[in-house]
Design an enzyme around this catalytic site. Sequence first.
Site, PDB file in Angstrom:
ATOM      1  N   GLU A 295      -7.375   2.993   2.144  1.00 12.94           N
ATOM      2  CA  GLU A 295      -6.436   4.125   2.178  1.00 12.94           C
ATOM      3  C   GLU A 295      -7.156   5.454   2.011  1.00 12.94           C
ATOM      4  O   GLU A 295      -6.723   6.470   2.518  1.00 12.94           O
ATOM      5  CB  GLU A 295      -5.382   3.984   1.061  1.00 12.94           C
ATOM      6  N   HIS A 324     -17.526 -21.607   2.410  1.00 14.37           N
ATOM      7  CA  HIS A 324     -17.048 -22.697   3.251  1.00 14.37           C
ATOM      8  C   HIS A 324     -15.961 -22.222   4.204  1.00 14.37           C
ATOM      9  O   HIS A 324     -15.179 -23.019   4.711  1.00 14.37           O
ATOM     10  CB  HIS A 324     -16.546 -23.834   2.354  1.00 14.37           C
ATOM     11  N   LYS A 438       6.605   4.564   5.440  1.00 15.97           N
ATOM     12  CA  LYS A 438       7.747   4.690   4.514  1.00 15.97           C
ATOM     13  C   LYS A 438       8.916   5.380   5.206  1.00 15.97           C
ATOM     14  O   LYS A 438      10.072   4.965   5.081  1.00 15.97           O
ATOM     15  CB  LYS A 438       7.333   5.479   3.269  1.00 15.97           C
TER      16      LYS A 438
HETATM   17  O1  PA5 Z   1      -2.180   4.431  -3.252  1.00 15.36           O
HETATM   18  C1  PA5 Z   1      -1.152   4.855  -2.787  1.00 15.36           C
HETATM   19  O2  PA5 Z   1      -0.912   6.078  -2.700  1.00 15.36           O
HETATM   20  C2  PA5 Z   1      -0.057   3.917  -2.325  1.00 15.36           C
HETATM   21  O3  PA5 Z   1      -0.511   2.609  -2.212  1.00 15.36           O
HETATM   22  C3  PA5 Z   1       1.109   3.952  -3.286  1.00 15.36           C
HETATM   23  O4  PA5 Z   1       0.665   3.565  -4.551  1.00 15.36           O
HETATM   24  C4  PA5 Z   1       2.241   3.038  -2.838  1.00 15.36           C
HETATM   25  O5  PA5 Z   1       2.619   3.361  -1.531  1.00 15.36           O
HETATM   26  C5  PA5 Z   1       3.443   3.169  -3.763  1.00 15.36           C
HETATM   27  O6  PA5 Z   1       3.831   4.512  -3.801  1.00 15.36           O
HETATM   28  P1  PA5 Z   1       4.749   5.075  -4.958  1.00 15.36           P
HETATM   29  O7  PA5 Z   1       4.070   4.804  -6.254  1.00 15.36           O
HETATM   30  O8  PA5 Z   1       4.887   6.525  -4.668  1.00 15.36           O
HETATM   31  O9  PA5 Z   1       6.049   4.358  -4.866  1.00 15.36           O
END
Ligand code: PA5
Length: 469
Positions: A295, A324, A438
């Site tokens: 990310e 394996h 989202k």
């Molecule tokens: O690292 C990130 O930004 C994402 O993986 C969020 O943690 C995830 O989408 C959940 O988002 P939120 O905590 O705003 O609900």
Amino acid sequence: MAQEGIRLYYKNVTSGIIGDEHGITPGEFDALAEKTGPLIKQLNADRETGKTPYRDLPHRTDIAKRVKALVAELKNGCENFVVLGIGGSALGNIALQTALNPYMHNIDPNQRPGPRLFVFDNIDPVQLASFLDWVGDKLDKTIFNVISKSGRTAEIASQLLIIRKVLLDTLGGEGFKNQIVATTDPRRGALRKIAEDAGLRCLEVPDGVGGRFSILSAVGLLSAAMCGIDIDLLLEGARDMDKKVSCEDFHTNPAAINAAINYHYYNHGKRISVMMPYSFALKDLADWYRQLWAESLGKANDLSGAEVHIGPTPVKALGATDQHSQVQLYREGPNDKLFTFLQVDNFDRELTIGPAPECAPELEYLAGADLSKLLKNEKTATEFALLQNQRPCLSILFDRVNAHTVGQFIYLYEVTTSLAGALFGINTYDQPAVELGKDATLALMGGAGCEELARQIKPFTVLDKSFLV
Ligand code: PA5
């Protein structure tokens, strides 16, 4: 006695070991040092001006204090602790639990000092329904920690609304108030509103700390502390690593060397980054790393706005299991990967391999050996096999897996990620593709304000039968 720690070992990426074509030559290493050095300084300056608040989490004694006070309040009578989260709101909780609590934690009361831990980071109705069937008569002994920074993530919100109804139906308004802890943005979002409206206990995701950098905030600390993990030691480990990764001398800074090596290989055709722990306890830290890396570094544009579509692909594997499954490909397939092994020198438990029966003398070589010796040798064997085929290998050496070394590892990889992002020249801290996903979900579920997006998605919601076989 000196604290146990972790170290980065990088000899096996050098040209001296795997040759000039695939190894890093001394000249290339010097060039990497020259490029990375100023970025360490820049990162330190960014921290000073408040641009990377995650850097200060190990020093936030106020958060640890608040978490411990809440644990003291909740622990009595709590048999089950349930995290409702996803991505950065769940992977850290899972990683800490796997790393620092016994394998049979949830099954064997003698192996756990606190409640069982369940982390729901998916919305599969079959999975959640099975849990609800089991927990039905234990709701008053179950605490649900709903974690969402934005408060708008559909997966988390839907789980909360299901649990809220179950709690209201079974235990009433007081039950809902007592059994839920909300961890969210200090001011904004739907979860904050629900929490304030119902008078829920609350913890904060600190301002400016994104989900994937939040493990050392209340997001990761509450479930850890509830389940008996020493969060002070965890934070101490991270603080200890902070000193090392803030050091502006490239040659002694493990995050800088790690980031530079990863950057070098990405630019030399090795765009896959495999993390392979040789320790079951560390397996979910590799999963946590996978999200952090993907990310943070997978971006369409660089900081100037130019289209770059950059980002190494992180892959997790587990030694010896994946020897394996994956190692055939790793050794003989395309030489397009950088390997990072996680190696443990001292295991907390040991098992001695029993004697071989007379009918199988060929197994005698195993008899009497420690199981950990076999696991360590398997790591060496795999690394040797890869090096023979000029595959670059890094190792993170853990003296032992404990809260201190895990804290060090977390902080090392967070700062490595920041430095890698700076080397790639991208914004490490945003996640526009996740946000689009989202929004699209919201649109498909009929969310207000998403009508135009829903119209664009509509054609993709129907199957074209001429392509169905
Ligand atoms: O690292 C990130 O930004 C994402 O993986 C969020 O943690 C995830 O989408 C959940 O988002 P939120 O905590 O705003 O609900």
